[in-house]
Design an enzyme around this catalytic site. Structure first.
Site, PDB file in Angstrom:
ATOM      1  N   HIS A  43    -104.009 -72.941 -27.509  1.00  0.00           N
ATOM      2  CA  HIS A  43    -105.340 -72.486 -27.910  1.00  0.00           C
ATOM      3  C   HIS A  43    -106.382 -73.360 -27.205  1.00  0.00           C
ATOM      4  O   HIS A  43    -106.909 -74.315 -27.792  1.00  0.00           O
ATOM      5  CB  HIS A  43    -105.487 -72.577 -29.427  1.00  0.00           C
ATOM      6  CG  HIS A  43    -106.732 -71.939 -29.965  1.00  0.00           C
ATOM      7  ND1 HIS A  43    -106.779 -71.334 -31.197  1.00  0.00           N
ATOM      8  CD2 HIS A  43    -107.974 -71.790 -29.456  1.00  0.00           C
ATOM      9  CE1 HIS A  43    -108.004 -70.860 -31.414  1.00  0.00           C
ATOM     10  NE2 HIS A  43    -108.746 -71.142 -30.363  1.00  0.00           N
ATOM     11  N   GLU A  70    -104.266 -68.149 -27.168  1.00  0.00           N
ATOM     12  CA  GLU A  70    -105.191 -67.660 -28.192  1.00  0.00           C
ATOM     13  C   GLU A  70    -106.538 -68.337 -28.043  1.00  0.00           C
ATOM     14  O   GLU A  70    -106.650 -69.455 -27.541  1.00  0.00           O
ATOM     15  CB  GLU A  70    -104.619 -67.882 -29.592  1.00  0.00           C
ATOM     16  CG  GLU A  70    -104.305 -69.322 -29.952  1.00  0.00           C
ATOM     17  CD  GLU A  70    -103.700 -69.458 -31.340  1.00  0.00           C
ATOM     18  OE1 GLU A  70    -103.034 -68.504 -31.793  1.00  0.00           O
ATOM     19  OE2 GLU A  70    -103.898 -70.510 -31.954  1.00  0.00           O
ATOM     20  N   HIS A 190    -101.021 -70.136 -39.319  1.00  0.00           N
ATOM     21  CA  HIS A 190    -101.993 -71.078 -39.874  1.00  0.00           C
ATOM     22  C   HIS A 190    -101.470 -71.654 -41.188  1.00  0.00           C
ATOM     23  O   HIS A 190    -101.346 -70.958 -42.187  1.00  0.00           O
ATOM     24  CB  HIS A 190    -103.375 -70.468 -40.105  1.00  0.00           C
ATOM     25  CG  HIS A 190    -104.458 -71.516 -40.120  1.00  0.00           C
ATOM     26  ND1 HIS A 190    -105.149 -71.885 -38.989  1.00  0.00           N
ATOM     27  CD2 HIS A 190    -104.928 -72.306 -41.107  1.00  0.00           C
ATOM     28  CE1 HIS A 190    -106.030 -72.825 -39.280  1.00  0.00           C
ATOM     29  NE2 HIS A 190    -105.894 -73.106 -40.573  1.00  0.00           N
TER      30      HIS A 190
END
Length: 237
Positions: A43, A70, A190
């Site tokens: 990310h 991401e 997450h």
């Protein structure tokens, strides 16, 4: 079996803290794949405080499983994804200064924007996923953008499970059912951990992939990276 994609942002954070190349991100990624992980997630953020854009370019050359990039689709991010052409891009609406992702997309308000961005990536045959909260309206909105998958934002599940409330998983079950009926693949991530992953996996239908980074790396400090990856793989069977 649900695939495990390991988010290696924390490895890059540790490396950057000393300004050198220890730990060597590319070596750690190669080891993670050898230990059995079925994907690598990164990310990169605009300030490159952990994963650097150049890391993405280098990882594309050595990742043998699936590379998932991401992030928020700002111009710089879009250009990077089109250059690297990972197996999957996950669109996340995080702000520039966000410490970590903290909300899913409003797929109704941003439908036209997401549809345009997804169209750009799909022209390059890059699988697309949208980070969403477990709300049926947001799932329905995601289907209208042309996305291939959703990634369920699982922080609320993790909090509920930690508090002993296993009923907190119900919105995620409902969301997964709705997504599957709409033809969307289902990812999740997450705050998933060794403590809560098995219950999540056992109750979420058609779960294709989980992306885990922070908890996995923290657990590895005590148990070792190879052991932890194999513990996740066992729970995801």
């Amino acid at each position: 079996m649900t695939k495990l994609s390991v988010n290696v942002n924390k490895i890059a954070t540790l490396r950057n803290s000393r300004g050198g190349n220890v730990p060597n991100l590319l070596k750690v990624v190669a080891d993670i794949e050898e230990f059995g992980a079925q994907g690598i997630t990164i990310h990169p953020r605009p300030d490159e405080r952990h994963i650097k854009y150049e890391d993405a370019r280098k990882l594309k050359k050595i990742v043998t499983t699936e590379l998932n990039i991401e992030g928020n689709p700002i111009d710089k991010f879009i250009d990077l994804v089109l250059e690297v052409q990972p197996a999957q891009v996950t669109l996340v609406p995080d702000s520039v200064n966000a410490i970590t992702s903290n909300a899913g997309w409003d797929t109704i308000t941003h439908k036209d924007f997401l549809k345009e961005i997804i169209g750009i990536f799909k022209e390059k045959n890059i699988r697309t996923s949208i980070f969403v909260d477990p709300e049926i309206s947001m799932i329905t909105g995601a289907a209208k953008t042309g996305a291939d998958r959703i990634e369920l934002y699982t922080e609320e599940y993790a909090k509920s499970y930690e508090a002993g409330n296993k009923l907190g998983i119900q919105p995620f079950i409902d969301a997964a059912i709705a997504a599957h009926e709409l033809g969307l693949g289902i990812n999740a991530g997450h705050d998933l951990s060794l403590n809560n992953i098995k219950y999540f996996k056992n109750n979420i239908p058609n779960l294709l992939e989980v992306s885990i980074g922070h908890a996995l790396i923290c657990e590895s400090l005590y148990l070792g990276l190879e052991n932890v990856i194999n513990m996740y793989l066992h729970k995801l069977r």
